[in-house]
Structure formats: C-alpha cells, structure tokens
Enzyme design. Structure first.
Site, PDB file in Angstrom:
ATOM      1  N   ASN A  32      -7.812  87.188  89.489  1.00 46.97           N
ATOM      2  CA  ASN A  32      -8.406  86.532  90.666  1.00 46.97           C
ATOM      3  C   ASN A  32      -8.196  87.369  91.932  1.00 46.97           C
ATOM      4  OD1 ASN A  32      -5.723  86.148  91.154  1.00 46.97           O
ATOM      5  ND2 ASN A  32      -5.834  83.936  91.468  1.00 46.97           N
ATOM      6  N   PHE A  80      -0.321  89.706  82.098  1.00 50.21           N
ATOM      7  CA  PHE A  80       0.372  90.200  83.293  1.00 50.21           C
ATOM      8  C   PHE A  80       0.263  89.232  84.465  1.00 50.21           C
ATOM      9  CE2 PHE A  80      -1.071  94.174  81.187  1.00 50.21           C
ATOM     10  CZ  PHE A  80       0.114  94.875  81.135  1.00 50.21           C
ATOM     11  N   SER A 124      10.803  90.205  82.609  1.00 50.18           N
ATOM     12  CA  SER A 124      11.460  91.087  83.588  1.00 50.18           C
ATOM     13  C   SER A 124      12.949  91.162  83.295  1.00 50.18           C
ATOM     14  CB  SER A 124      11.247  90.487  84.981  1.00 50.18           C
ATOM     15  OG  SER A 124      12.079  91.119  85.918  1.00 50.18           O
ATOM     16  N   ALA A 125      13.538  92.271  83.698  1.00 46.98           N
ATOM     17  CA  ALA A 125      14.996  92.414  83.583  1.00 46.98           C
ATOM     18  C   ALA A 125      15.707  91.379  84.450  1.00 46.98           C
ATOM     19  CB  ALA A 125      15.395  93.811  84.028  1.00 46.98           C
ATOM     20  N   TYR A 148      11.308  82.952  91.121  1.00 43.03           N
ATOM     21  CA  TYR A 148      10.508  83.922  90.356  1.00 43.03           C
ATOM     22  C   TYR A 148      11.149  84.167  88.987  1.00 43.03           C
ATOM     23  CZ  TYR A 148       9.031  88.478  88.649  1.00 43.03           C
ATOM     24  OH  TYR A 148       8.598  89.507  87.830  1.00 43.03           O
ATOM     25  N   LYS A 152       9.992  83.355  84.816  1.00 45.41           N
ATOM     26  CA  LYS A 152       9.997  84.267  83.662  1.00 45.41           C
ATOM     27  C   LYS A 152      10.816  83.678  82.509  1.00 45.41           C
ATOM     28  CE  LYS A 152       7.417  87.458  85.391  1.00 45.41           C
ATOM     29  NZ  LYS A 152       6.024  87.520  84.946  1.00 45.41           N
ATOM     30  N   PHE A 177      12.192  97.013  83.340  1.00 43.96           N
ATOM     31  CA  PHE A 177      13.197  97.380  84.340  1.00 43.96           C
ATOM     32  C   PHE A 177      12.432  97.755  85.625  1.00 43.96           C
ATOM     33  CE2 PHE A 177      17.361  96.563  82.626  1.00 43.96           C
ATOM     34  CZ  PHE A 177      16.959  95.987  81.440  1.00 43.96           C
ATOM     35  N   ASN A 178      12.577  98.935  86.202  1.00 47.72           N
ATOM     36  CA  ASN A 178      11.941  99.165  87.515  1.00 47.72           C
ATOM     37  C   ASN A 178      10.766 100.141  87.420  1.00 47.72           C
ATOM     38  OD1 ASN A 178      14.703  98.126  88.034  1.00 47.72           O
ATOM     39  ND2 ASN A 178      14.063  98.319  90.161  1.00 47.72           N
ATOM     40  N   ASP A 294      21.536  91.383  95.632  1.00 51.65           N
ATOM     41  CA  ASP A 294      21.292  92.606  94.863  1.00 51.65           C
ATOM     42  C   ASP A 294      22.472  92.921  93.930  1.00 51.65           C
ATOM     43  OD1 ASP A 294      18.792  93.350  95.604  1.00 51.65           O
ATOM     44  OD2 ASP A 294      19.388  95.106  96.777  1.00 51.65           O
TER      45      ASP A 294
HETATM   46  N1  NAD Z   1       6.224  95.494  89.105  1.00 50.32           N
HETATM   47  C1  NAD Z   1       7.431  95.140  88.726  1.00 50.32           C
HETATM   48  O1  NAD Z   1       8.432  95.675  89.236  1.00 50.32           O
HETATM   49  C2  NAD Z   1       7.655  94.100  87.662  1.00 50.32           C
HETATM   50  C3  NAD Z   1       8.901  93.998  87.054  1.00 50.32           C
HETATM   51  C4  NAD Z   1       9.105  93.034  86.080  1.00 50.32           C
HETATM   52  C5  NAD Z   1       8.066  92.189  85.710  1.00 50.32           C
HETATM   53  N2  NAD Z   1       6.863  92.295  86.322  1.00 50.32           N
HETATM   54  C6  NAD Z   1       5.784  91.371  85.924  1.00 50.32           C
HETATM   55  O2  NAD Z   1       4.706  92.111  85.403  1.00 50.32           O
HETATM   56  C7  NAD Z   1       3.464  91.493  85.721  1.00 50.32           C
HETATM   57  C8  NAD Z   1       2.581  92.508  86.412  1.00 50.32           C
HETATM   58  O3  NAD Z   1       3.250  93.028  87.541  1.00 50.32           O
HETATM   59  P1  NAD Z   1       2.544  94.004  88.578  1.00 50.32           P
HETATM   60  O4  NAD Z   1       3.614  94.779  89.225  1.00 50.32           O
HETATM   61  O5  NAD Z   1       1.421  94.690  87.930  1.00 50.32           O
HETATM   62  O6  NAD Z   1       2.027  92.922  89.616  1.00 50.32           O
HETATM   63  P2  NAD Z   1       0.639  92.832  90.380  1.00 50.32           P
HETATM   64  O7  NAD Z   1       0.774  91.765  91.415  1.00 50.32           O
HETATM   65  O8  NAD Z   1       0.187  94.170  90.808  1.00 50.32           O
HETATM   66  O9  NAD Z   1      -0.335  92.314  89.212  1.00 50.32           O
HETATM   67  C9  NAD Z   1      -0.450  90.952  88.866  1.00 50.32           C
HETATM   68  C10 NAD Z   1      -1.933  90.633  88.824  1.00 50.32           C
HETATM   69  O10 NAD Z   1      -2.096  89.251  88.457  1.00 50.32           O
HETATM   70  C11 NAD Z   1      -3.119  88.697  89.284  1.00 50.32           C
HETATM   71  N3  NAD Z   1      -2.887  87.245  89.326  1.00 50.32           N
HETATM   72  C12 NAD Z   1      -1.819  86.587  89.829  1.00 50.32           C
HETATM   73  N4  NAD Z   1      -1.980  85.259  89.670  1.00 50.32           N
HETATM   74  C13 NAD Z   1      -3.183  85.079  89.057  1.00 50.32           C
HETATM   75  C14 NAD Z   1      -3.916  83.934  88.627  1.00 50.32           C
HETATM   76  N5  NAD Z   1      -3.461  82.687  88.800  1.00 50.32           N
HETATM   77  N6  NAD Z   1      -5.123  84.122  88.030  1.00 50.32           N
HETATM   78  C15 NAD Z   1      -5.592  85.379  87.844  1.00 50.32           C
HETATM   79  N7  NAD Z   1      -4.957  86.494  88.224  1.00 50.32           N
HETATM   80  C16 NAD Z   1      -3.763  86.344  88.829  1.00 50.32           C
HETATM   81  C17 NAD Z   1      -2.978  89.411  90.615  1.00 50.32           C
HETATM   82  O11 NAD Z   1      -4.157  89.384  91.388  1.00 50.32           O
HETATM   83  C18 NAD Z   1      -2.628  90.825  90.177  1.00 50.32           C
HETATM   84  O12 NAD Z   1      -3.759  91.625  90.004  1.00 50.32           O
HETATM   85  C19 NAD Z   1       3.813  90.281  86.581  1.00 50.32           C
HETATM   86  O13 NAD Z   1       3.839  89.147  85.754  1.00 50.32           O
HETATM   87  C20 NAD Z   1       5.203  90.601  87.089  1.00 50.32           C
HETATM   88  O14 NAD Z   1       5.941  89.439  87.350  1.00 50.32           O
HETATM   89  C21 NAD Z   1       6.619  93.242  87.283  1.00 50.32           C
HETATM   90  C1  UD1 Z   2      14.589  91.302  95.241  1.00 50.78           C
HETATM   91  C2  UD1 Z   2      13.621  91.948  94.302  1.00 50.78           C
HETATM   92  O1  UD1 Z   2      12.524  92.317  94.668  1.00 50.78           O
HETATM   93  N1  UD1 Z   2      14.020  92.040  93.003  1.00 50.78           N
HETATM   94  C3  UD1 Z   2      13.182  92.616  91.989  1.00 50.78           C
HETATM   95  C4  UD1 Z   2      13.324  94.103  92.053  1.00 50.78           C
HETATM   96  O2  UD1 Z   2      14.697  94.360  92.126  1.00 50.78           O
HETATM   97  P1  UD1 Z   2      15.378  95.739  92.315  1.00 50.78           P
HETATM   98  O3  UD1 Z   2      16.423  95.515  93.330  1.00 50.78           O
HETATM   99  O4  UD1 Z   2      15.850  96.221  91.003  1.00 50.78           O
HETATM  100  O5  UD1 Z   2      14.258  96.767  92.821  1.00 50.78           O
HETATM  101  P2  UD1 Z   2      13.977  97.336  94.294  1.00 50.78           P
HETATM  102  O6  UD1 Z   2      12.929  98.369  94.141  1.00 50.78           O
HETATM  103  O7  UD1 Z   2      13.716  96.226  95.242  1.00 50.78           O
HETATM  104  O8  UD1 Z   2      15.364  98.026  94.712  1.00 50.78           O
HETATM  105  C5  UD1 Z   2      15.903  99.126  93.981  1.00 50.78           C
HETATM  106  C6  UD1 Z   2      17.165  99.613  94.677  1.00 50.78           C
HETATM  107  O9  UD1 Z   2      16.807 100.129  95.956  1.00 50.78           O
HETATM  108  C7  UD1 Z   2      17.479  99.459  97.005  1.00 50.78           C
HETATM  109  N2  UD1 Z   2      16.520  99.380  98.124  1.00 50.78           N
HETATM  110  C8  UD1 Z   2      15.303  98.788  97.968  1.00 50.78           C
HETATM  111  C9  UD1 Z   2      14.381  98.755  98.987  1.00 50.78           C
HETATM  112  C10 UD1 Z   2      14.737  99.335 100.229  1.00 50.78           C
HETATM  113  O10 UD1 Z   2      13.972  99.312 101.204  1.00 50.78           O
HETATM  114  N3  UD1 Z   2      15.967  99.919 100.352  1.00 50.78           N
HETATM  115  C11 UD1 Z   2      16.872  99.960  99.331  1.00 50.78           C
HETATM  116  O11 UD1 Z   2      17.966 100.499  99.477  1.00 50.78           O
HETATM  117  C12 UD1 Z   2      17.907  98.113  96.428  1.00 50.78           C
HETATM  118  O12 UD1 Z   2      19.050  97.636  97.079  1.00 50.78           O
HETATM  119  C13 UD1 Z   2      18.172  98.492  94.961  1.00 50.78           C
HETATM  120  O13 UD1 Z   2      19.465  99.031  94.821  1.00 50.78           O
HETATM  121  O14 UD1 Z   2      12.662  94.758  90.979  1.00 50.78           O
HETATM  122  C14 UD1 Z   2      13.080  94.341  89.669  1.00 50.78           C
HETATM  123  C15 UD1 Z   2      12.320  95.143  88.632  1.00 50.78           C
HETATM  124  O15 UD1 Z   2      11.020  95.302  88.988  1.00 50.78           O
HETATM  125  C16 UD1 Z   2      12.804  92.853  89.518  1.00 50.78           C
HETATM  126  O16 UD1 Z   2      13.258  92.430  88.246  1.00 50.78           O
HETATM  127  C17 UD1 Z   2      13.578  92.121  90.601  1.00 50.78           C
HETATM  128  O17 UD1 Z   2      13.327  90.752  90.473  1.00 50.78           O
END
Ligand code: NAD
Ligand code: UD1
Length: 357
Positions: A32, A80, A124-125, A148, A152, A177-178, A294
C-alpha cells in the site's frame, strides 16, 4: 504459479523481488506504499528486465486481498508487509497491533481459503529482547520489549498455533539481524522517511551532507571500544536467504525459526571507519548519551540457517558500506528524484510493469 510478496516495494522486499525474478520465479507484489514508493517497483523491473503484477492494496482490505488470490495462481507467500519503527510503535501501539497482526490474520485467512499453506515471514532479532549471552541461537528465550517487537513475537505464536491446528502448513520465521547495503546497481536501497533512526542510513546522510554529524549513542558499553556492537548483514544476502527459505517451505511442513545474520559483530565506531574507508568520505561524529533500551551487543549464531537452509551471508562489511554509499549518492533524496549515473541494460523494458489498485 507465482509467489506473492507482501511489502515487496519496501527495503528488504524490493531486493528479494530482484533475487526471485533473477532466479526465474513469477512474482506478484502487494503493497500500500505506506512506507515505500511505486518507483521501487519500476526499478525492480529496470534491474531485472522483467515485468510483474504489483497491486496497490492494503493488507487489511480482505476483499481486495481475496481478489489477488482469485486472479493469480499463488503457490507461496513471502510476508514483509508491516510497520517497523520501534519508537513510533511505543506512541502508536494500536496502529502497530492492527496493521501488523490484523494484516497477518487477513493474509493467513485468505491463504487458508485458497489452500496456500507455504509462508516465509519477516521476523526480527528483536524477539530475543536483551539476552546478555552471545552468539544468539534460535532456542534462546523470547522476549519483546516494545509494541513492535511484541507484534513479531505474537505473529510467530499465531503461526505456530496455525500449524498445530493444521499440520499441512509450512512456515519459515526469519529473524533478521541488522540489514544494510543496497543492490549494486545503485537503483534500489533503503529510503527512510525523515531523519533516520538506524545507523547506516544516518551515516550515509551525514556523508552526503544532508545531516551535520553522527550521534554515537554511548561509549561506555562493555565492548572493544565502548560503542554498541551489532550483526550487520548485506540486504542482498538477506534476500538470498528468502529464496532458500522458500525452497525449504516448498519441500516440507512445520514451523521453523532461522537467524539471518553473519555471526560477526561490529561496533558503531568500527562501522564509521569501515564506511569512511569504503566511501572516501569523512563522517564527523560526537559521542552522546546511550539510547534508552539499546543492547550493548547483539549478534547471531547463523549455524541453523547454514545447516538447514544451506544459506550463509557472503558479503563483507566493505561491500555493505560501498553499496549503501552508492545508493545514497545516486539517490540523495531516495526514490523522490534520481541522478542518472547507471544505465541499466534493461531500461527499455521498464514500462512493462504496472500498478493495479
Ligand atoms: N529493516 C530492518 O532492519 C528489519 C529488521 C527486522 C525485521 N524487519 C521486518 O522486515 C519487514 C520488511 O522490512 P523493511 O525494512 O523492508 O521495511 P519497509 O518499511 O521498507 O517495507 C515494508 C513494506 O510493507 C508495506 N506495508 C506496511 N503495511 C502494509 C499494509 N497494511 N498493507 C500493504 N503494505 C504494507 C510498506 O509500504 C513497505 O513497502 C518488516 O516486516 C520489518 O518489520 C526489518
Ligand atoms: C530502536 C530500534 O530501531 N531498534 C531496531 C534496530 O535496532 P539496532 O539498535 O540494532 O539498530 P540501529 O541501526 O538503530 O543501531 C545500531 C547501533 O548503532 C547505534 N546508533 C544508531 C543510530 C545512531 O544515530 N547512532 C548510533 O550510535 C545504536 O546505539 C546501535 O548500537 O534494528 C534492529 C534490526 O533491524 C531491530 O530488530 C530493532 O528493533
């Protein structure tokens, strides 16, 4: 037969769509665009030279989701779609529970109705909370520390219950993870709204001159240099993990969780210097208070994914930084405007994609 990719226009979804198309899968995207842009869909087509159906539909809209299953022969789903900002989830818990959980319920109800029982879910982690012991393996106790994270964890439990009720389901719970980095074409990448919360997009925006300096959140953690340590994984490796998980759910039944990480931890200060080396840009920073909530350290034990999915991350920190930087330089305003640096060989086919609403 096609793979339905919910949230396929998002950061991880778009990279996974590219890998799926390159591997010969037919895909159907549902998004969406609440946190993404239709331009991402166009760029997936540009990179792969392939067209596919993309529906501008909210996952909460059961009737329209139903129509996707009626119009397409869906064999499996990679899910996703969800809201992902931890801080926002604390202020808007009902929005997060409704979007992420109800969205998943609508999806699973519809899958059940059409006898589609193969699902790869973006977990997610964050479901490990603050374990205090590393590396983190899948059998660690689960604990969510914010709305959030709870969405999950609840969705993981819902999917377990679904399997218990009908053991012909096959579900992979992928605990990321990240994720950082971008496709090496520089055409797709992470496009956060407003000021980024996460480290790598913040660093790239400082390096490109959009933000003044990086705030390093804390330097008193019990780590090698006092800054926080995380397991950064290239988004293209992560995308490849989804294809392996798809193969796994296609050939078995059950519910299994897998860590998708590298198993290596890098500190914030190490990330700054790796980025400076990869980009040739200076990243000014200052040390500020630690961010509340954190963890000091977080990194995966990726062995289960290696053994059972035959998947392991292959891209190193230099490639992650280089690719993040290329995306940022080519797209200083994300998908809003693009400076043409790369000429894709498939550019002429990009008009084949279409968005349906
Ligand atoms: N990026 C990360 O660090 C990270 C880490 C752990 C888990 N995840 C999970 O992985 C998935 C993808 O993450 P991402 O980083 O690509 O995020 P993102 O926000 O870039 O992608 C999510 C997509 O879902 C769409 N969306 C959200 N709600 C919707 C709905 N109700 N109907 C249709 N579309 C919808 C958004 O428009 C977006 O395009 C998410 O579920 C997120 O929670 C992401
Ligand atoms: C609060 C938050 O968003 N948590 C999410 C984030 O955490 P997570 O903390 O792992 O990821 P971030 O990218 O936000 O941070 C990574 C590291 O960088 C540091 N940092 C970050 C930003 C900044 O401006 N300066 C700085 O020093 C943080 O303290 C951390 O030590 O990503 C994980 C993996 O995608 C998700 O599972 C977590 O739910």
């Amino acid at each position: 037969m096609a793979i339905l990719v919910t949230g396929g226009a998002g950061y991880i979804g778009s990279h996974t769509c590219v890998e799926l198309l390159n591997a010969g899968y037919e895909i159907v995207v549902l998004d969406n665009f609440i946190n993404s842009k239709p331009e991402a869909i166009k760029r997936i087509s540009e990179i792969t030279g392939q067209s596919f159906k993309s529906y501008n539909i909210d996952l909460l809209d059961e009737k329209k989701v139903n129509e996707i299953f009626l119009e397409n022969a869906i064999e499996a789903v990679i899910h996703f779609a969800g809201l992902k900002a931890v801080g926002e989830s604390v202020y808007l818990p009902l929005r997060y529970y409704h979007n992420n959980i109800t969205g998943t319920l609508v999806l699973c109800e519809t899958m059940k109705k059409y006898n589609v029982k193969k699902l790869v879910f973006s977990s997610s982690a964050t479901v490990y909370g603050m374990p205090g012991k590393f590396p983190i393996s899948e059998d660690f106790p689960l604990e969510a520390l914010n709305p959030y994270g709870r969405t999950k964890l609840m969705i993981e439990e819902i999917l377990h219950d679904l399997y218990v009720s009908d053991n012909s389901w096959s579900v992979a719970l992928l605990r990321y993870f990240n994720p950082i980095g971008a496709h090496d074409s520089g055409l797709i990448g992470e496009d956060p709204n407003g000021i980024p919360n996460n480290l790598m997009p913040y660093i790239t925006q400082v390096a490109v001159g959009k933000l003044e300096e990086l705030n390093v959140f804390g330097n008193q953690y019990p780590t090698k240099d006092g800054s926080g340590v995380r397991d950064y994984i290239h988004v293209v490796d992560l995308a490849a993990g989804h294809l392996k998980a798809l193969q796994k759910v296609s050939n078995s039944t059950g519910v299994e969780a897998y860590n998708l990480g590298t198993g290596k931890g890098y500190s914030v200060l190490e990330m700054v210097s790796a980025f400076e080396k990869a980009s040739g840009k200076k990243v000014p920073y200052k040390i500020v208070e630690a961010r509340p909530g954190d963890a000091a350290v977080c990194y995966a034990d990726p062995v289960k994914a290696k053994q059972e999915l035959k998947w392991a991350a292959v891209k190193n920190i230099n490639e992650m930084c280089k690719d993040s930087w290329r995306w940022q330089v080519n797209n200083p305003n994300g998908y809003d405007n693009k400076i043409e640096v790369f000429q894709s060989p498939h550019m002429s086919k990009s008009e084949d994609f279409f968005i349906k609403s």
